[in-house]
Design an enzyme around this catalytic site. Sequence first.
Site, short mmCIF file in Angstrom:
data_model
loop_
_atom_site.label_atom_id
_atom_site.label_comp_id
_atom_site.label_asym_id
_atom_site.label_seq_id
_atom_site.Cartn_x
_atom_site.Cartn_y
_atom_site.Cartn_z
N GLU A 83 -5.69 -1.27 54.31
CA GLU A 83 -5.55 0.17 54.30
C GLU A 83 -6.23 0.90 55.46
O GLU A 83 -5.74 1.95 55.90
CB GLU A 83 -6.09 0.73 52.97
CG GLU A 83 -5.25 0.34 51.78
CD GLU A 83 -5.92 0.69 50.45
OE1 GLU A 83 -5.48 1.66 49.82
OE2 GLU A 83 -6.88 -0.01 50.08
N GLU A 139 1.35 -0.76 41.58
CA GLU A 139 0.09 -1.01 40.88
C GLU A 139 0.18 -0.62 39.41
O GLU A 139 -0.32 -1.31 38.54
CB GLU A 139 -1.06 -0.27 41.56
CG GLU A 139 -2.41 -0.59 40.95
CD GLU A 139 -3.56 0.06 41.69
OE1 GLU A 139 -4.66 0.13 41.11
OE2 GLU A 139 -3.38 0.50 42.84
N ARG A 189 -11.36 9.38 45.95
CA ARG A 189 -11.42 8.74 47.27
C ARG A 189 -11.12 9.75 48.37
O ARG A 189 -11.69 9.66 49.47
CB ARG A 189 -10.45 7.55 47.34
CG ARG A 189 -10.61 6.74 48.62
CD ARG A 189 -9.78 5.48 48.59
NE ARG A 189 -10.37 4.42 47.82
CZ ARG A 189 -11.11 3.43 48.33
NH1 ARG A 189 -11.38 3.43 49.61
NH2 ARG A 189 -11.58 2.47 47.57
#
Length: 1433
Positions: free
Chosen positions: A1363, A888, A967
């Site tokens: 995920e 990413e 997260r």
Amino acid sequence: MGSGGEGTLALSAAEIIWVSEFVVYVNGRRYAWWLSNERPPNSPPGLQNVPGLSVHSTLLDLLRRVLGLTGTKLGCGEGGCGACTVLITKYKAPAQTFESHAVNACLYPMLAAHGCAVTTVEGVGSTRHGLHPAQRALAEGFGSQCGFCTPGIVMSMYAMQQEASARGKKLSDHDVEHGFDGNLCRCTGYRPILDAFKRYASDIEDVQCAETTACGSCSNSCDSPCGHAVSRESRLRAAVRIDPVASESCRSELTAKSYENAHFVLHGSEWYRPIDLLSMSRSLGATDRDQSASWTMLVGNSELGIEFKARHHVQSRIICAADVSELLQISAETDGLRIGASVTWTALSEFIGECKEVESKMGNARAIQEQLQWFAGRQIRNVSAIAGNIVTASPISDMNPVWIAAGARFELLSLRSMRRRIVLARDFFLGYRKVDLSEPDDEILLSVVLPWTMDHEFVFPFKVSRRKEDDIAIVSSCIRFALQRDNSGWFFRDVSIAFGGLAARTLSAAETEHFLLSQGSLSRSVVEAAVKVLRDEIELVESVPGGMREYRESLAVGLFCKSIAGLLRAVFSKNDGFAADGILKSFQSFVALDYPDDKSLLCSRPLSEAVQICQAAPAQTTGTHGNVESATCSGVKAKAVVGNSIRHASAELQTTGEAEYVDDVPLIVGTQHGAFILSDRPHARILNADFSQVLACDGVLDVVTAKDVPGFNSIGQPPFFDELVFAIDKVTHVGQIVGLVVAQSKAQAVHAAKKAVISYEDLPAIIHLEEAVRQGSFCSYAPEQRIEQGDVDSVFAKTELAADHGDCGRGPIVALSGEVRIGGQEHFYLETNGSYVYPIDGGREVHMVVSTQAPGKTQAVVARVLGMPSHRVVCKTKRIGGGFGGKETRNFFMTSALAVAVDKLKVPIHLFLDRDVDMQISGQRHAMFAKYKVAFDTHSGRILALHVELFSNMGISLDLSLPVLGRALFHLDNTYHLENVRFIGKLCVTNTPSNTAFRGFGGPQGMMVTEQVIDHIALYLRKPAHEVRSVNLYSEQLCKAPFGMSVAADRIRACWDRVLESSEMPDRLSKIEAFNASHRTRKRGIAAIPTKFGISFTFRTFNQAAALVNIYLDGSVLVSHGGVEMGQGLHTKMIQVAATELRISAEKVFISETATDKVPNASPTAASASSDMYGMAIVDACAQLNARLAKYRAENEEDGDAWKSAVLAAWNERVNLSAQGFYRTPDLDAVDLSRNEKGNPFYYFTYGAAVSEVEIDTLTGEFCIVRADVVMDVGQALNPAIDIGQIEGGFVQGVGWCTMEELVRGSENAHAWFKSGNGTMLTQGPSTYKIPGFRDVPLDFRVELLPLTCEKPTVHSSKAVGEPPFFLGASAFFAIKNACYAARCANGYDDAFFLDSPASVERIRMACVDDIVELCLRAHNLDPVRYRPAIVL
């Protein structure tokens, strides 16, 4: 003299003729090159014009660089992943036949292919000429995702088929299950691959004859089915038996080449391929002419190839002993098996399997055969010779302990004097990598004599490693007992005990051997005394290389006890006088004795099986397609609409090797290659950088550094830009880029980069997370993150602080505290990072082909570094070979460095990282450390308050660490209603490469903390953990997360209840309890784990997507969107969405690539949100087109090709046939956790639950997943089979994260055994870092998709799936923990205990405290109750 004695070997004085024409057949085509200093007239051309080729070059270099066959992939460069698998067919002169075997092209020497036929995936089948049945089976069985490993897996299957056909044997399911130990896949979880190939290799399925050749049941040539049933195996054998040496000219030439001595010269280095000892002796004599020249001998290159790659040890002369006839002989003689030094492990195993000697004589041979089950991979065993393994003298060798224990004799030969001598195996190994071979005499190992065993002689081989198959041993062993009996009982006549992994060389436990022989009798008292003698004899120092002192000692003693248990079973299981002897009774409570049941799943793994339950496809709502078939997961010919399981759009390209990745892109003429000059210090000031030796190397064009950057050298997360492309005056971690070497070939660039001389002044460095916490090394510009709700302090004020367990009746509210350590994880995408950057119009534009999940961000970063507007920088990505978050952002600095070089030199430059470099510099999953305190109701187990302080190792720069930490905090509640919470998150700075996104993006770490808390409560209350979890689940009344978002409690409960029901949890709990009661060293555990995963980027801006849909006049449709295909099936799903919306077949829709000049400003393909966002953007674009085309479709309804007619009619009316769609995810809040804000950071949650059952070996720590049940709510799946594949792959990857995948980074402060290279990643490839393999898949793997729709408006009511399943792999972790607890309770340790993640074999074994662990720990003054094996985060 006799063949087994010492003396002198007489050789002929005949003249030796050496040939220099290198000949190889590849996919049936002949290639020849003349490799000599003198080239005769009319001879073939040489290879000198190919930069970087040498005698060290591999077959992979020849295939990819010289022949342009890119189907064979480079995955690791050390023979550990199988991506480079090809088939080698070679004439074996001793056997006078052709033999075919799979080999690793990345290690197999290029010049060793002389006289061979090579078959690559391109030669097996193609989309143009037709797929091979194995390729088609894998494509139709959804056995490929990213596809990078797929050609190698196809070739392994193909090789199995060829080998079986050559022997006239049928392939069985067992062959398939055990045939891929040399291959790895990071995406699929292996289940679909195994299922596809089991169907392909089925022995019993009948089919109708449909070929145009005779079917075998009749003499007719059948143009149509003749009705005769033939076995599928025989049909496939006829269809797929492709002879690699089909032509007579090929067979004749390769046969002749096997009788020729070959001598090749390439760029000044020499290669000798002698065919007998005389030629070998003469080739050695040739080296005498140049005394300064070094030489080495090899057969399979499985060890030396890795050494050359890692250390660049260049040999000017290589002697290949693979075809020396005297070294290839193997025979059964009166004194044992005589095995030639060049015999491969595969050949030896096959010979043993076919040996006709009586079984009582085969003990040593069977030990070899058993050990070979776990020795390397099939491709390595096919080429690796016994001599290389022996002479290398690895202290952790699997096989050398067997030679020693068996009493093997090594026959040595001097190539100068031809003098032979015999050395016992136990006397051959002198020290670390040192053996009893005389260098001045140029001695070699000629043969090995493996003695026969006698009656009452028993041999027990062992190997314990992080992963059962294809792994380096932590401890290996072989123990041989010879018994005799008289009227008073059984006595030891001979004992031999050998260990690898306990010393600098393979070790014989002489003191223990002597003790047993001196005591004589086989009795419990003697054995228990011997255990103590052995422990004292093998005592290790704290600084033992590789660490794990206490585990290694416990392991060695445990293996000895296992051998005693095996001895008792072997001797007495059929002895009627056993009970009368009283020996069994005396050993009944012996620590290692599971008598009489020893059918361990770890030693005798049964075939795996799987079940997938998918919902039916929904009724078509937007189009006119009716009669929709039910979706299945195994190749049903489904309609091309949403909800059906159509195969991956690139499946056929992947199985044929035609799918292009960055390293496969055809290069522009004049392309140069890059290699990085990297820092080897974690924190230091650069005093001087001398590149003069680099620039002097052959082929080097330039060295590019920070001074060449035309724009900004600083990149990283704005506005901080805290990362540099090139180091300037100091380095801040090992692996930081100091410079980029540009050369004509990759080999030249890599070689030159090692010549850089950089002087440093070392500065203080912090390497590990807890070290950073202790020193207060927190990120100053990343504020503390927190989620607070309720009144935590007031709840804690009412509690009693308990010990690990106690009297639950003391009070209604109890508080527990603890610490949770969670290791990092390497992405291990099969395709490493790579970029190809080239200038356009003299450098006015820069175009890039990059393996990235974020082409848009790559474009922006490179434009910043070049000081160039983004509209002149184009980034393209066709597909990537796995990403998992690792691509990413971490490609940015690599691609930027390459772009700087392109800007400076105005030439195209290609860079594809080697596996070890990629793992060293690209960052991993964040390791995390948590401190918690929890208050709970002691009657129900309900959590009343939870305080968690979470520390995350961000590395040296911010990268994505802040949202990852956020997260993690967002997921600390998992699926539980927590009324009073205080979650605090802090980022810790260490001198390591920046850690980054990984599947789950911090969520799994957060959930792991809470599940450890739940487990702690359950152990305290002595309740099953799933009951405590059930009590705390969100309910319809209590459904608000601590950060303010509503949770769909009914969906959580639906998943949870369904998995408990389908897994038969209550019944299996009682069965496991019974199993554990009857087994001492095998324990089982079962655990149920729920999950809740938020879908959306927590950075709200990223939740937008665009798509471009173009319709062409022939009716075909091209879709472009901003998402990257990396194996998750994104393009396939988007094709289905577009086809469904436009009401056309999927065949009419195509997606080519992701490119910034098609769809600008795209968000990264991450957060599992791509299908949601790009699907809705495509729906928007198609809606526009449908509106424009509605009139014309209505007018052309009766036309045979109504769609094409409507398109033409619209075009004639000048209607725009192109539309851009756009979507932004609604109902999202920008929740700032630095301010403890509340809101909706996610659009919705994906829910799931899993139950896993495991079996552990309490003496070794090895485990096996007996069964796994997974239930997921993924809404209405766009493609059920692809979603099932994502679930299975995510689950297995999650299992790896919390069990066997352990990162080890050198640290002088953390490792007593560590000597040098502070901050260096020591786990740099598949040999040292272990991801799950084929035989780690659950034996019984069941996945079910609940028939639900998404609770929010999404594309066709689907939900994200990439995920969310990952954390469910932790169910295996908690099942292991429960099994460990059962073992502890059996030995009187029933307190709560902590098991850190990953639950490695070391941690599992040491958690199972027993007499052995107590003995080993107390010898070092360690407390068995509080002992916790070190984990360095």
